[in-house]
Design a protein around this motif. Structure first.
Motif, PDB file in Angstrom:
ATOM      1  N   GLU A   1     -15.589   8.868 -12.269  1.00 58.23           N
ATOM      2  CA  GLU A   1     -15.689   8.041 -11.075  1.00 58.23           C
ATOM      3  C   GLU A   1     -14.990   6.694 -11.271  1.00 58.23           C
ATOM      4  O   GLU A   1     -15.002   5.859 -10.356  1.00 58.23           O
ATOM      5  N   GLY A   2     -14.379   6.502 -12.425  1.00 60.21           N
ATOM      6  CA  GLY A   2     -13.729   5.221 -12.726  1.00 60.21           C
ATOM      7  C   GLY A   2     -12.330   5.139 -12.135  1.00 60.21           C
ATOM      8  O   GLY A   2     -11.325   5.343 -12.837  1.00 60.21           O
ATOM      9  N   PHE A   3     -12.250   4.846 -10.828  1.00 53.49           N
ATOM     10  CA  PHE A   3     -10.941   4.736 -10.174  1.00 53.49           C
ATOM     11  C   PHE A   3     -11.081   3.877  -8.929  1.00 53.49           C
ATOM     12  O   PHE A   3     -12.177   3.689  -8.381  1.00 53.49           O
ATOM     13  N   ASP A   4      -9.963   3.335  -8.480  1.00 58.80           N
ATOM     14  CA  ASP A   4      -9.902   2.570  -7.234  1.00 58.80           C
ATOM     15  C   ASP A   4      -9.641   3.564  -6.105  1.00 58.80           C
ATOM     16  O   ASP A   4      -8.512   4.044  -5.930  1.00 58.80           O
ATOM     17  N   LYS A   5     -10.671   3.895  -5.367  1.00 58.94           N
ATOM     18  CA  LYS A   5     -10.592   4.947  -4.346  1.00 58.94           C
ATOM     19  C   LYS A   5      -9.467   4.695  -3.353  1.00 58.94           C
ATOM     20  O   LYS A   5      -8.677   5.597  -3.040  1.00 58.94           O
ATOM     21  N   GLU A   6      -9.390   3.490  -2.839  1.00 65.56           N
ATOM     22  CA  GLU A   6      -8.378   3.173  -1.821  1.00 65.56           C
ATOM     23  C   GLU A   6      -6.962   3.338  -2.361  1.00 65.56           C
ATOM     24  O   GLU A   6      -6.085   3.906  -1.691  1.00 65.56           O
ATOM     25  N   LYS A   7      -6.730   2.861  -3.583  1.00 67.99           N
ATOM     26  CA  LYS A   7      -5.387   2.937  -4.159  1.00 67.99           C
ATOM     27  C   LYS A   7      -5.010   4.363  -4.548  1.00 67.99           C
ATOM     28  O   LYS A   7      -3.855   4.781  -4.381  1.00 67.99           O
ATOM     29  N   VAL A   8      -5.974   5.111  -5.071  1.00 67.70           N
ATOM     30  CA  VAL A   8      -5.693   6.514  -5.407  1.00 67.70           C
ATOM     31  C   VAL A   8      -5.359   7.286  -4.142  1.00 67.70           C
ATOM     32  O   VAL A   8      -4.389   8.058  -4.089  1.00 67.70           O
ATOM     33  N   GLU A   9      -6.148   7.085  -3.091  1.00 73.33           N
ATOM     34  CA  GLU A   9      -5.893   7.797  -1.840  1.00 73.33           C
ATOM     35  C   GLU A   9      -4.548   7.416  -1.230  1.00 73.33           C
ATOM     36  O   GLU A   9      -3.870   8.263  -0.630  1.00 73.33           O
ATOM     37  N   ALA A  10      -4.129   6.174  -1.412  1.00 73.45           N
ATOM     38  CA  ALA A  10      -2.816   5.752  -0.909  1.00 73.45           C
ATOM     39  C   ALA A  10      -1.708   6.534  -1.611  1.00 73.45           C
ATOM     40  O   ALA A  10      -0.736   6.972  -0.981  1.00 73.45           O
ATOM     41  N   ILE A  11      -1.844   6.728  -2.914  1.00 68.66           N
ATOM     42  CA  ILE A  11      -0.865   7.512  -3.677  1.00 68.66           C
ATOM     43  C   ILE A  11      -0.862   8.954  -3.199  1.00 68.66           C
ATOM     44  O   ILE A  11       0.201   9.565  -2.992  1.00 68.66           O
ATOM     45  N   LEU A  12      -2.040   9.507  -2.997  1.00 65.64           N
ATOM     46  CA  LEU A  12      -2.146  10.902  -2.570  1.00 65.64           C
ATOM     47  C   LEU A  12      -1.560  11.105  -1.171  1.00 65.64           C
ATOM     48  O   LEU A  12      -0.933  12.130  -0.897  1.00 65.64           O
ATOM     49  N   LYS A  13      -1.728  10.130  -0.299  1.00 67.60           N
ATOM     50  CA  LYS A  13      -1.131  10.216   1.043  1.00 67.60           C
ATOM     51  C   LYS A  13       0.382  10.105   0.973  1.00 67.60           C
ATOM     52  O   LYS A  13       1.112  10.823   1.664  1.00 67.60           O
ATOM     53  N   GLU A  14       0.844   9.234   0.106  1.00 67.32           N
ATOM     54  CA  GLU A  14       2.294   9.068  -0.096  1.00 67.32           C
ATOM     55  C   GLU A  14       2.917  10.361  -0.605  1.00 67.32           C
ATOM     56  O   GLU A  14       4.046  10.711  -0.239  1.00 67.32           O
ATOM     57  N   GLU A  15       2.167  11.087  -1.425  1.00 67.32           N
ATOM     58  CA  GLU A  15       2.649  12.354  -1.988  1.00 67.32           C
ATOM     59  C   GLU A  15       2.415  13.540  -1.048  1.00 67.32           C
ATOM     60  O   GLU A  15       2.795  14.666  -1.366  1.00 67.32           O
ATOM     61  N   GLY A  16       1.758  13.299   0.075  1.00 65.49           N
ATOM     62  CA  GLY A  16       1.484  14.379   1.025  1.00 65.49           C
ATOM     63  C   GLY A  16       0.383  15.314   0.585  1.00 65.49           C
ATOM     64  O   GLY A  16       0.303  16.456   1.032  1.00 65.49           O
ATOM     65  N   ILE A  17      -0.511  14.818  -0.276  1.00 58.68           N
ATOM     66  CA  ILE A  17      -1.569  15.662  -0.837  1.00 58.68           C
ATOM     67  C   ILE A  17      -2.857  15.577  -0.036  1.00 58.68           C
ATOM     68  O   ILE A  17      -3.611  16.545   0.040  1.00 58.68           O
ATOM     69  N   ILE A  18      -3.134  14.422   0.560  1.00 61.06           N
ATOM     70  CA  ILE A  18      -4.403  14.228   1.258  1.00 61.06           C
ATOM     71  C   ILE A  18      -4.139  13.851   2.711  1.00 61.06           C
ATOM     72  O   ILE A  18      -3.274  13.026   3.004  1.00 61.06           O
ATOM     73  N   ALA A  19      -4.880  14.491   3.615  1.00 62.89           N
ATOM     74  CA  ALA A  19      -4.758  14.199   5.050  1.00 62.89           C
ATOM     75  C   ALA A  19      -5.927  13.326   5.492  1.00 62.89           C
ATOM     76  O   ALA A  19      -6.846  13.052   4.716  1.00 62.89           O
ATOM     77  N   ASP A  20      -5.916  12.916   6.745  1.00 63.98           N
ATOM     78  CA  ASP A  20      -6.921  11.975   7.239  1.00 63.98           C
ATOM     79  C   ASP A  20      -8.323  12.567   7.323  1.00 63.98           C
ATOM     80  O   ASP A  20      -9.292  11.829   7.511  1.00 63.98           O
TER      81      ASP A  20
END
Length: 228
Positions: free
Chosen positions: A175-194
């Motif tokens: 659980e040691g991560f910055d949720k907002e920043k990780v999700e931004a990377i995943l959205k940039e990579e097209g891995i996570i949708a809204d």
């Protein structure tokens, strides 16, 4: 035929797996989990229980080394695991867009996955609506719905880690991560949708060395109360 001896042996095997499992911080990079073994681990996640049977999870297996490197600066709790794990999993949970009682996803689950007859769907709809509106007060905020879905995803992850331990594979929930920043990377990579958010990370592989500390737990009488 199942016998008392078989049951006792199975119980002992399961307890040994729980004793074996620990939060592995660094894995042996030279040992990789076989495809069949990891499919087995994923299958135990897929078969896990969820509230109303709506399966609000998705497991994203990150094997791309460049993406793992991108995640390193925003995942402080995964520094050793991202670099060394055989398999690295992001556990996503559905948010209000999918888990609201009137969403298209819930209709899809009842229609196409569960194949519930129309009358049964109407009854289930009312139960689920009441559950969200008043029993658990989930609709007070979008965050509440995600947290509820996220709690269910932890059931799946727990089953995956236990099944891994039973076949000699190590793991570590993270659980040691910055949720907002990780999700931004995943959205940039097209891995996570809204309709998804990140709940937890998990690493799987084979330990590089023995655990640094012996496993400790409270005594049973400290955590269990019987009401008769």
């Amino acid at each position: 035929m199942t016998t008392v001896k078989n049951i006792e042996e199975k119980k002992q095997e399961i307890l040994e797996a729980f004793s074996f499992r620990h939060a592995c911080k660094e894995f042996d990079e030279n040992q990789k989990i076989s495809d069949s073994d990891f499919e087995f681990i994923l299958e135990t996640g897929r078969m896990s229980p969820s509230s109303f049977g709506y399966e609000p999870w998705k497991f994203v297996v990150i094997q791309n080394q460049e993406l793992r490197e991108k995640l390193l600066p925003v995942a402080w709790g995964a520094q050793g695991q991202l670099k060394t794990a055989s398999h690295f999993v992001l556990v996503l949970s559905r948010n209000i867009k999918d888990m609201h009682f009137d969403s298209e996803y819930i209709k899809y689950m009842m229609n196409d996955v569960m194949e519930i007859p129309e009358e049964g769907q109407k009854m289930r709809y009312e139960f689920y609506k009441k559950f969200q509106e008043s029993d658990f007060n989930l609709l007070e905020s979008d965050r509440a719905v995600f947290e509820w879905a996220s709690r269910q995803s932890y059931i799946a992850l727990g089953n995956m880690m236990t099944s891994a331990a039973q076949i000699g594979i190590d793991s570590c929930p993270i659980e040691g991560f910055d949720k907002e920043k990780v999700e931004a990377i995943l959205k940039e990579e097209g891995i996570i949708a809204d309709n998804f958010e990140l709940s937890v990370m998990a690493a799987f592989g084979y330990r590089k060395g023995a655990p640094m500390f012996a496993k400790t737990r409270k005594q049973m009488n400290e955590i269990v109360e019987w009401v008769k």
